[in-house]
Design an enzyme around this catalytic site. Structure first.
Site: not given
Length: 290
Positions: A95, A218, A246
């Site tokens: 991320s 996600d 995610h």
């Protein structure tokens, strides 16, 4: 927990195992121990020395200063690699951590042998900007969300329908989310870093072999954003794992770990078998799936 001090910055880290080093960089507000349950055991069993970093804002690393930037976050990773004398090494980012690794690949390619970029993006889109603005307002408010409300919102944002529809698994996740709220100061200092201009033109200069992992369900970093990164980086490999949100590295760690280890092994074989392997690793096309 050991710390290094470099460039006036204190960074905390942990080490596990022996062998070829892998540095792992977390996302917004997350401590390095997030890798410990699933990724660390798999990578150490595969013969790697795993180094997990607490980004600035995560104690006992230094707090994020008011002018903290994505370049500074990437420089922190470089400081750790330099100070531990493990470069060039393999680097995994998740991320926000993956976006920082992308900037590291541009600024200090000499430190990286291969990179894995999990749930990453090359630009902010309208939804990312809206989510970030809302998180800023929430963090600046006098009162936060009730823990139970916060837990179910986090579940909806980060988990796949498969997990949300499994009552037993979902109850476990909700309990974790209620207990594991990040430090507001850590999140506040890192939130704005994910608001980036379109970096795809710059990423065409990345020369190290990269694997990009997207997650089919996600909602935070939709997989088309990760595919854009793979399309921009020359020779990058893209793998999309189905049935994951995610938090796919926790929902289906076996698939994530397998993809990472296979990519590392492929790079090692290429390095031993032909010249200029660093430019050729992972040339399997931008739409590979596991």
């Amino acid at each position: 927990m050991p710390v290094v001090r470099a460039g006036g910055v204190t960074l905390a880290y942990d080490e596990y195992g022996t062998g070829e080093p892998v540095v792992m960089v977390t996302g917004t507000g997350a401590p390095g121990r997030m890798w410990r349950t699933h990724q660390v055991p798999a990578l150490t069993a595969a013969g790697h020395r795993v180094i997990t970093l607490d980004n600035r804002g995560i104690p006992p690393s230094d707090p994020c200063p008011d002018d903290f930037t994505l370049d500074a976050m990437a420089a922190d990773v470089a400081r750790l690699i330099d100070r531990l004398d493990v470069g060039p090494c393999r680097v995994v980012g998740y991320s926000l951590g993956a976006i920082a690794v992308q900037e590291l690949l541009l600024a200090r390619p000499d430190l990286v042998r291969q990179a894995v970029l999990v749930a990453t993006a090359a630009r902010s889109d309208a939804l990312t900007e809206a989510m970030t603005a809302a998180d800023f307002e929430l963090g600046d408010g006098a009162t936060g969300l009730p823990p139970r409300f916060r837990a179910y919102v986090k579940a909806l944002q980060n988990l796949s329908p498969r997990t949300l529809n499994d009552d037993e698994r979902l109850q476990d996740w909700l309990a974790v989310f209620e207990m594991a709220a990040p430090e507001p100061s850590a999140v506040r200092g890192q939130l704005g870093l994910q608001l980036i201009p379109d970096r795809r033109p710059a990423y065409r200069r990345i020369s190290r072999p990269c694997l990009i992992i997207g997650f089919q369900d996600d909602l935070v970093v939709r997989p088309h954003l990760s595919r854009e990164v793979a399309a921009a980086i020359p020779g990058a490999r893209y793998t999309e794992i189905p049935g994951c949100g995610h938090y796919g590295y926790l929902e289906n760690p076996a698939a994530v770990n397998s993809a990472i280890i296979e990519f590392f092994n492929h790079g090692r074989q290429n390095a031993n078998s032909r010249p200029h392997a660093s430019r050729l690793d992972g040339l399997v096309g931008p739409t590979a799936r596991v």
